[in-house]
Design a protein around this motif. Structure first.
Motif, PDB file in Angstrom:
ATOM      1  N   ARG A   1       0.810  -1.222   0.000  1.00 46.97           N
ATOM      2  CA  ARG A   1       0.000   0.000   0.000  1.00 46.97           C
ATOM      3  C   ARG A   1       0.844   1.272   0.000  1.00 46.97           C
ATOM      4  N   ILE A   2       2.161   1.127  -0.063  1.00 46.10           N
ATOM      5  CA  ILE A   2       3.023   2.310  -0.070  1.00 46.10           C
ATOM      6  C   ILE A   2       4.050   2.182  -1.196  1.00 46.10           C
ATOM      7  N   SER A   3       4.190   3.257  -1.956  1.00 45.92           N
ATOM      8  CA  SER A   3       5.153   3.314  -3.046  1.00 45.92           C
ATOM      9  C   SER A   3       6.272   4.261  -2.619  1.00 45.92           C
ATOM     10  N   PHE A   4       7.498   3.769  -2.663  1.00 46.24           N
ATOM     11  CA  PHE A   4       8.654   4.540  -2.208  1.00 46.24           C
ATOM     12  C   PHE A   4       9.624   4.644  -3.371  1.00 46.24           C
ATOM     13  N   ASP A   5       9.656   5.798  -4.012  1.00 41.99           N
ATOM     14  CA  ASP A   5      10.486   6.008  -5.198  1.00 41.99           C
ATOM     15  C   ASP A   5      11.717   6.834  -4.812  1.00 41.99           C
ATOM     16  N   ILE A   6      12.866   6.151  -4.771  1.00 44.55           N
ATOM     17  CA  ILE A   6      14.139   6.795  -4.427  1.00 44.55           C
ATOM     18  C   ILE A   6      15.212   6.106  -5.260  1.00 44.55           C
ATOM     19  N   PRO A   7      16.173   6.860  -5.806  1.00 42.26           N
ATOM     20  CA  PRO A   7      17.203   6.205  -6.626  1.00 42.26           C
ATOM     21  C   PRO A   7      18.058   5.236  -5.810  1.00 42.26           C
ATOM     22  N   GLN A   8      18.435   4.129  -6.404  1.00 49.23           N
ATOM     23  CA  GLN A   8      19.254   3.122  -5.729  1.00 49.23           C
ATOM     24  C   GLN A   8      20.721   3.522  -5.671  1.00 49.23           C
ATOM     25  N   LEU A   9      21.156   4.351  -6.634  1.00 45.21           N
ATOM     26  CA  LEU A   9      22.533   4.838  -6.691  1.00 45.21           C
ATOM     27  C   LEU A   9      22.476   6.355  -6.744  1.00 45.21           C
ATOM     28  N   VAL A  10      23.121   7.003  -5.775  1.00 48.20           N
ATOM     29  CA  VAL A  10      23.095   8.456  -5.667  1.00 48.20           C
ATOM     30  C   VAL A  10      24.521   8.969  -5.764  1.00 48.20           C
ATOM     31  N   GLU A  11      24.760   9.891  -6.672  1.00 49.51           N
ATOM     32  CA  GLU A  11      26.097  10.441  -6.830  1.00 49.51           C
ATOM     33  C   GLU A  11      26.451  11.376  -5.679  1.00 49.51           C
ATOM     34  N   ASN A  12      25.494  12.195  -5.245  1.00 46.99           N
ATOM     35  CA  ASN A  12      25.752  13.184  -4.206  1.00 46.99           C
ATOM     36  C   ASN A  12      24.702  13.057  -3.107  1.00 46.99           C
ATOM     37  N   GLY A  13      25.113  12.743  -1.891  1.00 37.05           N
ATOM     38  CA  GLY A  13      24.195  12.563  -0.778  1.00 37.05           C
ATOM     39  C   GLY A  13      23.557  13.848  -0.289  1.00 37.05           C
ATOM     40  N   ASN A  14      24.015  15.001  -0.759  1.00 38.67           N
ATOM     41  CA  ASN A  14      23.443  16.278  -0.327  1.00 38.67           C
ATOM     42  C   ASN A  14      22.064  16.538  -0.912  1.00 38.67           C
ATOM     43  N   SER A  15      21.707  15.863  -1.989  1.00 36.94           N
ATOM     44  CA  SER A  15      20.434  16.138  -2.644  1.00 36.94           C
ATOM     45  C   SER A  15      19.873  14.858  -3.263  1.00 36.94           C
ATOM     46  N   VAL A  16      18.987  14.207  -2.527  1.00 36.74           N
ATOM     47  CA  VAL A  16      18.396  12.940  -2.983  1.00 36.74           C
ATOM     48  C   VAL A  16      16.881  13.126  -3.066  1.00 36.74           C
ATOM     49  N   ASP A  17      16.353  13.072  -4.278  1.00 36.88           N
ATOM     50  CA  ASP A  17      14.908  13.232  -4.471  1.00 36.88           C
ATOM     51  C   ASP A  17      14.177  11.949  -4.107  1.00 36.88           C
ATOM     52  N   VAL A  18      13.039  12.115  -3.438  1.00 42.93           N
ATOM     53  CA  VAL A  18      12.241  10.979  -3.006  1.00 42.93           C
ATOM     54  C   VAL A  18      10.766  11.299  -3.247  1.00 42.93           C
ATOM     55  N   ALA A  19      10.015  10.273  -3.614  1.00 43.90           N
ATOM     56  CA  ALA A  19       8.561  10.388  -3.766  1.00 43.90           C
ATOM     57  C   ALA A  19       7.922   9.229  -3.012  1.00 43.90           C
ATOM     58  N   ILE A  20       6.930   9.545  -2.183  1.00 43.79           N
ATOM     59  CA  ILE A  20       6.244   8.531  -1.386  1.00 43.79           C
ATOM     60  C   ILE A  20       4.745   8.688  -1.615  1.00 43.79           C
ATOM     61  N   GLN A  21       4.094   7.574  -1.971  1.00 48.37           N
ATOM     62  CA  GLN A  21       2.648   7.569  -2.162  1.00 48.37           C
ATOM     63  C   GLN A  21       2.051   6.409  -1.378  1.00 48.37           C
ATOM     64  N   VAL A  22       0.963   6.685  -0.681  1.00 47.80           N
ATOM     65  CA  VAL A  22       0.262   5.638   0.054  1.00 47.80           C
ATOM     66  C   VAL A  22      -1.129   5.512  -0.542  1.00 47.80           C
ATOM     67  N   GLU A  23      -1.517   4.259  -0.843  1.00 40.44           N
ATOM     68  CA  GLU A  23      -2.861   4.008  -1.372  1.00 40.44           C
ATOM     69  C   GLU A  23      -3.876   4.241  -0.265  1.00 40.44           C
ATOM     70  N   SER A  24      -4.643   5.312  -0.397  1.00 35.22           N
ATOM     71  CA  SER A  24      -5.641   5.649   0.605  1.00 35.22           C
ATOM     72  C   SER A  24      -6.674   6.568  -0.030  1.00 35.22           C
ATOM     73  N   PRO A  25      -7.960   6.368   0.291  1.00 35.71           N
ATOM     74  CA  PRO A  25      -8.987   7.272  -0.248  1.00 35.71           C
ATOM     75  C   PRO A  25      -8.939   8.660   0.396  1.00 35.71           C
ATOM     76  N   MET A  26      -8.219   8.794   1.509  1.00 43.00           N
ATOM     77  CA  MET A  26      -8.085  10.051   2.241  1.00 43.00           C
ATOM     78  C   MET A  26      -9.448  10.651   2.606  1.00 43.00           C
ATOM     79  N   THR A  27     -10.300   9.785   3.164  1.00 41.45           N
ATOM     80  CA  THR A  27     -11.597  10.217   3.677  1.00 41.45           C
ATOM     81  C   THR A  27     -11.522  10.265   5.196  1.00 41.45           C
TER      82      THR A  27
END
Length: 166
Positions: A65-91
């Protein structure tokens, strides 16, 4: 004719005698050999399981129920983009209360906590993280039902960040 030696030209007496210096050195060695009290010892950093248990108050989070999108290999640890989505109707009856991100080897492993409500519309977070070194990063979402869901990823960082401890 001899001239008296002025006090400014006189050779100064040593501050410590050889015997006093040896006694001070022996006292320093004896002090160094004493055991360090438990309260003064540096504790080992918490494991990822301990960090998760602290956040979930001992509950075992489910995978899915959770999607965690983060690169597996990061060149620079100072800036790592991440996207997190949870399946929920948010009611009001079914929503995500918060999403927490942990980076186990960062100086401060609690990287971020995002508070959500049904008014958020979606449980969808985008952020930029700082990672100290190669490590496991975990995203945990707390549901209003009292349960938790999680996803994790092992990240390889080629240029570390947070080396100054901050």
């Amino acid at each position: 004719m001899s001239s008296p030696i002025s006090p400014a030209c006189a050779r100064p007496e040593p501050a410590l005698s050889r015997r006093e210096a040896m006694a001070a050195g022996a006292a320093g060695l004896a002090l160094a050999a004493l055991p360090v009290p438990a309260s003064a010892q540096v504790a080992a950093p918490p494991t990822i399981a301990e960090l998760i248990a602290r956040i979930t108050e001992g509950s075992v989070p489910e995978r899915g129920r959770i999607s965690f999108d983060i690169p597996q290999l990061v060149e620079n640890g100072n800036s790592v983009d991440v996207a997190i989505q949870v399946e929920s109707p948010m009611t009001d009856a079914d929503h995500v209360r918060w999403i927490h991100v942990i980076a186990e080897k960062n100086p401060f492993p609690d990287v971020a906590r995002f508070h959500l409500s049904p008014r958020s519309g979606r449980a969808d977070i985008r952020a930029t993280l700082r990672l100290a070194t190669s490590q496991k990063v975990v995203a945990i979402a707390a549901l209003n039902s009292g349960g938790y869901v999680m996803a994790d990823a092992d990240i390889v960082v080629t240029l570390s960040a947070c080396i100054d401890g901050g």
